[in-house]
Structures are given as structure tokens and as C-alpha cells.
Scaffold this active site. Sequence first.
Site, short mmCIF file in Angstrom:
data_model
loop_
_atom_site.label_atom_id
_atom_site.label_comp_id
_atom_site.label_asym_id
_atom_site.label_seq_id
_atom_site.Cartn_x
_atom_site.Cartn_y
_atom_site.Cartn_z
N ARG A 1 -9.02 -6.44 8.22
CA ARG A 1 -9.71 -5.24 8.71
C ARG A 1 -11.19 -5.37 8.39
O ARG A 1 -11.56 -5.68 7.26
CB ARG A 1 -9.17 -3.98 8.04
CG ARG A 1 -7.66 -3.81 8.14
CD ARG A 1 -7.28 -2.35 7.91
NE ARG A 1 -5.87 -2.14 7.66
CZ ARG A 1 -4.92 -2.18 8.59
NH1 ARG A 1 -5.22 -2.45 9.84
NH2 ARG A 1 -3.65 -1.97 8.27
N ASP B 1 1.78 10.46 13.46
CA ASP B 1 2.41 9.14 13.48
C ASP B 1 3.90 9.23 13.19
O ASP B 1 4.48 10.31 13.13
CB ASP B 1 1.70 8.20 12.50
CG ASP B 1 1.99 8.56 11.06
OD1 ASP B 1 2.22 9.75 10.78
OD2 ASP B 1 2.00 7.65 10.20
N ASP C 1 2.31 11.79 8.63
CA ASP C 1 1.20 12.01 7.70
C ASP C 1 -0.17 11.73 8.34
O ASP C 1 -1.18 12.20 7.84
CB ASP C 1 1.38 11.22 6.39
CG ASP C 1 1.59 9.74 6.59
OD1 ASP C 1 1.62 9.28 7.76
OD2 ASP C 1 1.75 9.03 5.58
N ARG C 2 -0.20 10.99 9.44
CA ARG C 2 -1.51 10.72 10.08
C ARG C 2 -1.80 11.72 11.17
O ARG C 2 -0.89 12.39 11.69
CB ARG C 2 -1.50 9.33 10.71
CG ARG C 2 -1.41 8.23 9.69
CD ARG C 2 -1.60 6.89 10.32
NE ARG C 2 -1.62 5.89 9.26
CZ ARG C 2 -2.03 4.65 9.40
NH1 ARG C 2 -2.47 4.23 10.58
NH2 ARG C 2 -2.03 3.80 8.38
N THR D 1 0.83 -1.21 0.00
CA THR D 1 0.00 0.00 0.00
C THR D 1 0.87 1.26 0.00
O THR D 1 0.56 2.24 -0.66
CB THR D 1 -0.93 0.02 1.23
OG1 THR D 1 -1.59 -1.23 1.34
CG2 THR D 1 -1.98 1.11 1.13
N LYS E 1 -1.11 12.61 2.73
CA LYS E 1 -1.89 13.06 3.87
C LYS E 1 -0.95 13.84 4.78
O LYS E 1 0.27 13.67 4.72
CB LYS E 1 -2.55 11.90 4.59
CG LYS E 1 -1.66 10.75 4.93
CD LYS E 1 -2.51 9.59 5.46
CE LYS E 1 -1.68 8.37 5.76
NZ LYS E 1 -1.78 7.35 4.74
N LYS F 1 9.63 4.48 0.39
CA LYS F 1 8.58 4.84 -0.57
C LYS F 1 9.21 5.73 -1.63
O LYS F 1 10.04 6.57 -1.30
CB LYS F 1 7.47 5.68 0.09
CG LYS F 1 6.90 5.11 1.35
CD LYS F 1 5.73 5.97 1.84
CE LYS F 1 6.14 7.01 2.85
NZ LYS F 1 5.02 7.71 3.48
N SER G 1 6.14 4.28 8.37
CA SER G 1 4.99 4.99 8.93
C SER G 1 4.87 4.77 10.44
O SER G 1 5.80 5.02 11.18
CB SER G 1 3.73 4.58 8.18
OG SER G 1 2.67 5.40 8.56
N HIS G 2 3.72 4.23 10.87
CA HIS G 2 3.44 4.09 12.29
C HIS G 2 3.96 2.77 12.85
O HIS G 2 3.78 2.51 14.03
CB HIS G 2 1.93 4.16 12.48
CG HIS G 2 1.24 3.24 11.52
ND1 HIS G 2 1.02 3.61 10.22
CD2 HIS G 2 0.82 1.99 11.64
CE1 HIS G 2 0.47 2.61 9.58
NE2 HIS G 2 0.32 1.60 10.42
N ASP H 1 5.87 9.02 10.59
CA ASP H 1 6.38 9.86 9.50
C ASP H 1 5.55 11.13 9.30
O ASP H 1 5.77 11.85 8.32
CB ASP H 1 6.46 9.06 8.20
CG ASP H 1 5.10 8.57 7.74
OD1 ASP H 1 4.23 8.31 8.60
OD2 ASP H 1 4.88 8.44 6.53
#
Length: 543
Positions: A496, A277, A281-282, A18, A376, A126, A113-114, A279
Amino acid sequence: MEILTQVSQAFTDQRPGTSGLRKKVTVFQQPHYLENFIQSVFDAIPDRAGKTLVLGGDGRYFNREAIQVILKMAAANQWGEVILGRGGLLSTPAASHLIRHYGARGGLILSASHNPAGPDQDFGIKFNGENGGPASESLTEEIWRRSQEITSYRIARFPAVEIDREQEISLGNMRLRIIDPVRDYADLMERIFDFSALSALLQGDFQMRFDALHAITGPYALEIFEKRLGAPAGTVQNAVPLPDFGGGHPDPNLVYAKALADLLLGPEAPDFGAASDGDGDRNMILGRGIFVSPSDSLAVLSAHARCIPAYKEGLRGVARSMPTSQAVDVVAKSLGIEHFETPTGWKFFGNLLDAGRITFCGEESFGTGSNHVREKDGLWAVLAWLSILASTRKSVREILREHWQHFGRHYYTRHDYEELPSDAAQAMMAGLQAQLTVLPGQHLAGREIRIADDFSYTDPVDGSQSNHQGVRLLFDDGARLIFRLSGTGTSGATLRIYHELYERDSSRLERDPQRHLRELIDLGRELSRVEHLSGRKAPTVIT
Ligand code: G1P
Ligand code: ZN
């Protein structure tokens, strides 16, 4: 400068998920593993010669080592210039901005990320393209294809570069510019928001806490909230990024940002709390005694966008990922603007943003953003909420209440079953797919299923098609039950299950979502057969 062509063999597990390639640090530490992937990325960008590459990461374990390798490989692969954040640091939204701001060909963002960080935890890479956004599906497929054919990579030889001070140097024919990772991004925020209104708010009685969770947003939040907006010292907590994020799990939700949640939901709560988070973005938004679900956050921001200077002319359109609640659709209809439903992952918003079809977009997974970058953006969301609070002089609770009264409430919860055996998770999805034809028309969880399908998306801008993006059950009263497997995990599989129910009865707007959604939750467990196939009695994380 000496350039070495190192013979190497393909690794079979370098397909980006993702958000890029995410693996355990120990996987990245295998000889040639990192180098193979970087060479595959560079090979997938044949027009890179002489162009600029932005580089930085969230500071997690292995960031600094990876930066040194990438600098050597960039110099050996004809890049004209690398712009690197000092200390090897850049938040994801800041990297996206720098790519756009400096007209770079793209950027490499080092982050998982997180996901937790440390020698036995996760690392990731990425690639973002020249619009500043995550690589398209076709580019990630090309990277994957290259990684399977690779036989060698090119790397220059030079001593480790001193990356902790701003400087400009030449590495062979390549220029390296080490810049302040924060300044350009903070300047961008100052152009979007009314900093004098926000200063007045933060320097008054209003109390705010921002928890950077020892990850990348610390330096950004200190500069913006405490330095430029004059919020009291201590407003930003856990502000120093650490290679292991202080042993924590920097995912801004009620489970992993527990200290902040306890503060905001407890007796000594400040007016406003937020976290970001690993990086940056959240985002998670909390008011005194209340949590704002990310889907509601997108809807509220869209409804109030005009109070922010950059959006005072209104929004062009909005988009949400498929599992995100339909709250923003209702706002879009009332504003008379377009709204889009995309597959999970920020990359699907890129074309809509580039084409000027949307201004705001978001995901239920604590991601909110706008056309100012192509990622984001956690701090942007926090500043947007503060702008609404400054302009309305209302509390977070009042704003949410009024929103629900006006538009109705989309009760929402996501249940994650993490680290399932992969075959059990595949069996759950296969079982659901096998039921798709018989489910429509059935009365379940007190409502009728109207549509049961596996979500497909045709990009309205370039016509590209993405299939198998999640199993959806759509009920006649607007309720939805959605199942998909995560594409970002690094061990086992994560199921999920997303539950949503639309409530317009004004006497039923302030219920506990877990109770209000109980029937749908039970149905999701039953249809997926998660307990039968994995033995799990309860989800690992509920958001
Ligand atoms: C998760 C979220 C998704 C988000 C992605 C990157 O992906 O669900 O919305 O875009 O992380 O932050 P998943 O693990 O579900 O594939
Ligand atoms: Zn992130």
C-alpha cells in the site's frame, strides 16, 4: 454431555494478522484447523470459566459450520454462557456492543471483513476482549504461542443446534442464548442519535440509497433506515446477506461498490449514498456528484460532532491511524482537543477510548467510529453524516467545500498493489528501509524531505511499543508519502502506498486528487521500485 479430548498437531500458519486469523475457506476446512485455533484462543483466556462469550459472524460461507463447532468447544471449555446472533449472524460493531452490553468476557466474530466469500474464498476469526475491542497485541501473541504448542483440543458431543430461532437452551453446564442480532444495536443507535430529526429528514424530499452489498448490514440497515426512521422502501439495496455476498467483493469503495458510486456520480443521483462492508464495520459516504474520502469524513464528523446528541458536550480527543490524512489533526487543533496518531488497525484505539482520551477515531481504509463501541462502525458513520445533513440543511458538497475553505484540504489517495509475490514485496520494503538515512534533505517531487523513518508507536496509556509500522517520508510542506505491507491479505503480499498533500490555496481546492498528487505518486513508484521488482505497471486498486 460427553466431552472428547482430540489429539491434534500444531499448524504453523495460525498467527493472527491486522484483524484476527484470515485464511482461505479450504485452509479452515482442513481437519482440526479451526478447532486448534479456537482451543488456542480459549487457552489464552484462563479466566473464562462460567463467563459469557458473544458469538456471530457476517454470514459468509462456512459461518454456520464454524458456529456449530465453536458451540461444542465452548461447552467443553467451561464457558458459562454463549450469546449467539440468530442465524449465526452479528455485524462486527453489533458484536462489540453486545460484549459491552451484556458484560461478556469477550466475543468471537467470524468474518474476513470485505474479502470475498464462498468455497474458494476467505474466512476469518477475530477475538474481541471484554472492552468489546479487538484482542491486544499481547493477547494475539499469546494465542499464536498457544497454537504452536497445541497437542489436543476439547470438544463436546451433541447434535447440531437449531440456530435460526431465538431460544435459550442448556448445553451441558453452558447456557446458549440465541438473540435477535439487530435489536440491541438499533436501540444503541437510537440512544446516540436524534431519531426524530433523522426521521423528518428521511421522510421528506431527501433521497438516500444504502447498498448493503449482500453482506451483514442489510438486516441492520432495513431495521434502522426503513423501519425505525421510516425511509421509503427500497432505500436499502442488496439487503439480504448471502453466503457468497452475491459473488461480489463487499468493500465499500469506488471500485467494489461501483453501482452505488455510478448512481451517486451520475445524472440521476440521490442526495446521499452509503455502503458498508462484509462485516459492517466500514463505510463509504457519497453525496450527489461527490465522494467523501474517509480521512475527510473523520475530520468533518469531528468538526460537527456537537450536532449529535451523544456528543453535544464536545469531543475529548480524536485519533487516526498513521496513514490516515492529517485533516482531523487540523480540526482537533482548532477545537483545542488532543489528537493521536496510531499504527494501522483498530486495536490501537482501544486504550485511548477506554482511558477517555478520545471520542472519535478513524482510518483512511473506510473506518470511522466513536467511544460507543470498540470497533469501527459503518452504520454509525452513516447516521452521523445524516445528522449533520439534517442539522445544517446543507448538501454533502456544500459541507465539504466549507470544510476545505475553513481548514484547508488534505488531498489524499492510496494505491494498492495486490497479490504481489511475497519476496518481491519484502524486497521493496527492504529497499525503502535502506534509503531512510539518505533521504532526509533531498528535494524530491518538488519539495524537501524532512524526516524518513519506519513508524514506531508507544501507547500513551500502557506504554507498550509497536515497531515497523510503515515507512514514512515527511516533507517540509506537510506532504507525506507512506509505504506498508498489508496484514490482512490471504494470498501473496499487498503493497500500500499512501499519498497526501496539504493545500490551503482556496483556488486549488477542487482538483482531481490523482492529478494533484501526480508528482508524489510517481515518486512512490520510483522509490519502491514496484515496477522493476514485480513488473506491475499500475496499482490494482486506487482509493
Ligand atoms: C486493512 C486496513 C486497516 C484496517 C484493516 C481491518 O489492514 O488498511 O486500516 O484496520 O484492514 O479492516 P491492512 O490490510 O492494511 O493491514
Ligand atoms: Zn470489515
